[in-house]
Scaffold this motif. Structure first.
Motif, PDB file in Angstrom:
ATOM      1  N   VAL A 226     -48.425  75.010  73.199  1.00 16.96           N
ATOM      2  CA  VAL A 226     -49.186  74.902  74.444  1.00 16.96           C
ATOM      3  C   VAL A 226     -50.664  74.697  74.131  1.00 16.96           C
ATOM      4  N   LYS A 227     -51.152  75.395  73.117  1.00 23.04           N
ATOM      5  CA  LYS A 227     -52.560  75.262  72.733  1.00 23.04           C
ATOM      6  C   LYS A 227     -52.878  73.828  72.331  1.00 23.04           C
ATOM      7  N   GLN A 228     -52.021  73.210  71.539  1.00 27.23           N
ATOM      8  CA  GLN A 228     -52.249  71.839  71.112  1.00 27.23           C
ATOM      9  C   GLN A 228     -52.273  70.881  72.298  1.00 27.23           C
ATOM     10  N   LEU A 229     -51.370  71.094  73.242  1.00 29.43           N
ATOM     11  CA  LEU A 229     -51.331  70.229  74.426  1.00 29.43           C
ATOM     12  C   LEU A 229     -52.593  70.395  75.267  1.00 29.43           C
TER      13      LEU A 229
ATOM     14  N   CYS B  45     -62.802  74.101  75.546  1.00 28.73           N
ATOM     15  CA  CYS B  45     -61.664  74.958  75.177  1.00 28.73           C
ATOM     16  C   CYS B  45     -62.096  76.243  74.464  1.00 28.73           C
ATOM     17  N   PHE B  46     -63.419  76.454  74.367  1.00 32.01           N
ATOM     18  CA  PHE B  46     -63.979  77.666  73.761  1.00 32.01           C
ATOM     19  C   PHE B  46     -63.480  77.876  72.326  1.00 32.01           C
ATOM     20  N   VAL B  47     -63.567  76.806  71.530  1.00 32.68           N
ATOM     21  CA  VAL B  47     -63.123  76.870  70.143  1.00 32.68           C
ATOM     22  C   VAL B  47     -64.072  76.011  69.309  1.00 32.68           C
ATOM     23  N   SER B  48     -64.152  76.306  68.003  1.00 26.37           N
ATOM     24  CA  SER B  48     -65.019  75.517  67.136  1.00 26.37           C
ATOM     25  C   SER B  48     -64.472  74.101  67.007  1.00 26.37           C
ATOM     26  N   GLN B  49     -65.369  73.154  66.694  1.00 22.96           N
ATOM     27  CA  GLN B  49     -64.936  71.770  66.602  1.00 22.96           C
ATOM     28  C   GLN B  49     -63.989  71.561  65.432  1.00 22.96           C
ATOM     29  N   SER B  50     -64.196  72.291  64.353  1.00 24.47           N
ATOM     30  CA  SER B  50     -63.307  72.140  63.191  1.00 24.47           C
ATOM     31  C   SER B  50     -61.890  72.620  63.527  1.00 24.47           C
ATOM     32  N   ALA B  51     -61.789  73.756  64.206  1.00 26.36           N
ATOM     33  CA  ALA B  51     -60.476  74.266  64.595  1.00 26.36           C
ATOM     34  C   ALA B  51     -59.813  73.330  65.600  1.00 26.36           C
ATOM     35  N   PHE B  52     -60.633  72.772  66.484  1.00 30.02           N
ATOM     36  CA  PHE B  52     -60.117  71.842  67.482  1.00 30.02           C
ATOM     37  C   PHE B  52     -59.560  70.587  66.796  1.00 30.02           C
ATOM     38  N   SER B  53     -60.324  70.026  65.878  1.00 30.93           N
ATOM     39  CA  SER B  53     -59.893  68.813  65.169  1.00 30.93           C
ATOM     40  C   SER B  53     -58.607  69.060  64.388  1.00 30.93           C
ATOM     41  N   THR B  54     -58.511  70.239  63.771  1.00 27.44           N
ATOM     42  CA  THR B  54     -57.306  70.580  63.019  1.00 27.44           C
ATOM     43  C   THR B  54     -56.087  70.616  63.937  1.00 27.44           C
ATOM     44  N   ALA B  55     -56.251  71.191  65.117  1.00 31.84           N
ATOM     45  CA  ALA B  55     -55.138  71.281  66.062  1.00 31.84           C
ATOM     46  C   ALA B  55     -54.685  69.893  66.511  1.00 31.84           C
TER      47      ALA B  55
END
Length: 302
Positions: free
Chosen positions: A6-9, A28-38
């Motif tokens: 669900v997080k990835q979607l 999404c209240f997350v770092s850009q690196s974590a976002f890119s990884t997802a």
């Protein structure tokens, strides 16, 4: 079979909407690196390229657009599942994500939130302030449960619960050169003497409609981006305007020479709640609407 989370979607839907990794990550209240990884993990799971990273700006691929549309549908189904589970709980408890427009929020919320928190102490309210078009989009994307807006406004696939009518009042200086406040006659206004908010704010459209502003020659080419700016323009006697009655007892006019005067006709916008059609929480939202209405009626009668 590996399935996306669900997080990835949610992350990918945000990316498809903003077409910008930084803005989507922030939303999404997350770092850009974590976002890119997802996002990369989602592409690996689906075995397809969702975005083109070769350009300066992110470009979502054709298949990516299709998957984003399906992702939104999946997220809405997940929201419905959660709502169904919550329907067996006590009403107005737990998390409630509410969108509200900026021409309502600063005037309604200070009156409603204190008694609401006192009455429903287990309710956790998360507020998002934005223009009508964007809160409606977030509602339909599952990012919001409920929105508080001004009507009429063209909305698709929603149920609407009316709260109360908010009359329009003439806003101007008592010594304005543009009209006689106590004997206001629209036809006597000079060209470009009416100041309004810029396009995109429904208050502009509601003022034009409710106050029967058919002669656009009387509307100024200069617009304001916020109510605060609009009031400052009126205070400088650059023109007159029409403000909703709910601003009357707020701090918006504090420190200015702007006063509010009744208009000869019954001109108003309607304040209402809206939620996704078919929501399992409809009865809960109606209960909330009745509570807000009772609080506002009590405040207005004082």
């Amino acid at each position: 079979m590996n399935l996306p989370t669900v997080k990835q979607l949610r992350y990918f839907v945000a990316l498809e909407s903003t077409e910008h990794f930084g803005k989507a990550a922030e939303a999404c209240f997350v770092s850009q690196s974590a976002f890119s990884t997802a996002i990369r993990e989602l592409e690996t799971t689906l075995e397809v390229q969702l975005v083109d990273r070769t350009n300066k700006n992110v470009t979502v691929t054709h298949i990516g657009r299709q998957i984003a549309s399906e992702a939104r549908r999946c997220l809405r189904d997940m929201e419905n599942l959660v709502e169904l589970a919550r329907s067996n709980q006590l009403p107005l408890t737990g998390e409630l994500r509410v969108g509200i427009i900026p021409t309502i929020a600063p005037f309604l919320l200070p009156k409603v939130l204190p008694p609401l928190r006192q009455k429903f102490q287990q309710l956790r309210l998360f507020l998002t302030e934005d223009i009508t078009q964007r809160v409606h989009e977030k509602l339909m994307n599952g990012e919001l449960d409920l929105i508080i807006i001004a009507l009429p406004y063209a909305l698709r696939n929603v149920e609407v619960h009316s709260l109360f009518q908010d009359r329009f009042l003439l806003a101007c200086r008592e010594d304005t050169q543009h009209t006689r406040p106590r004997r206001y006659i629209f036809d006597e206004l000079n060209p470009e003497s009416i100041l309004l908010l810029e396009d995109g704010h429904c208050l502009r459209d509601h003022a034009l409609s409710a106050c029967h502003l058919q002669d656009m020659d009387k509307v100024s080419r200069f617009t304001a981006s916020s109510l605060l700016t609009l009031v400052q323009m009126v205070d400088s006697d650059l023109g007159i305007s029409y403000l909703p009655e709910m601003v009357k007892d707020s701090t918006l006019l504090t420190g200015t020479n702007v006063k509010l005067w009744p208009l000869p006709d019954a001109n108003y916008r309607e304040i209402g709640l809206a939620w996704r059609r078919g929501s399992a929480r409809e009865a809960e939202f109606v209960q909330l609407g009745k509570f807000i209405r009772s609080v506002w009626e009590g405040v207005s009668s004082q």
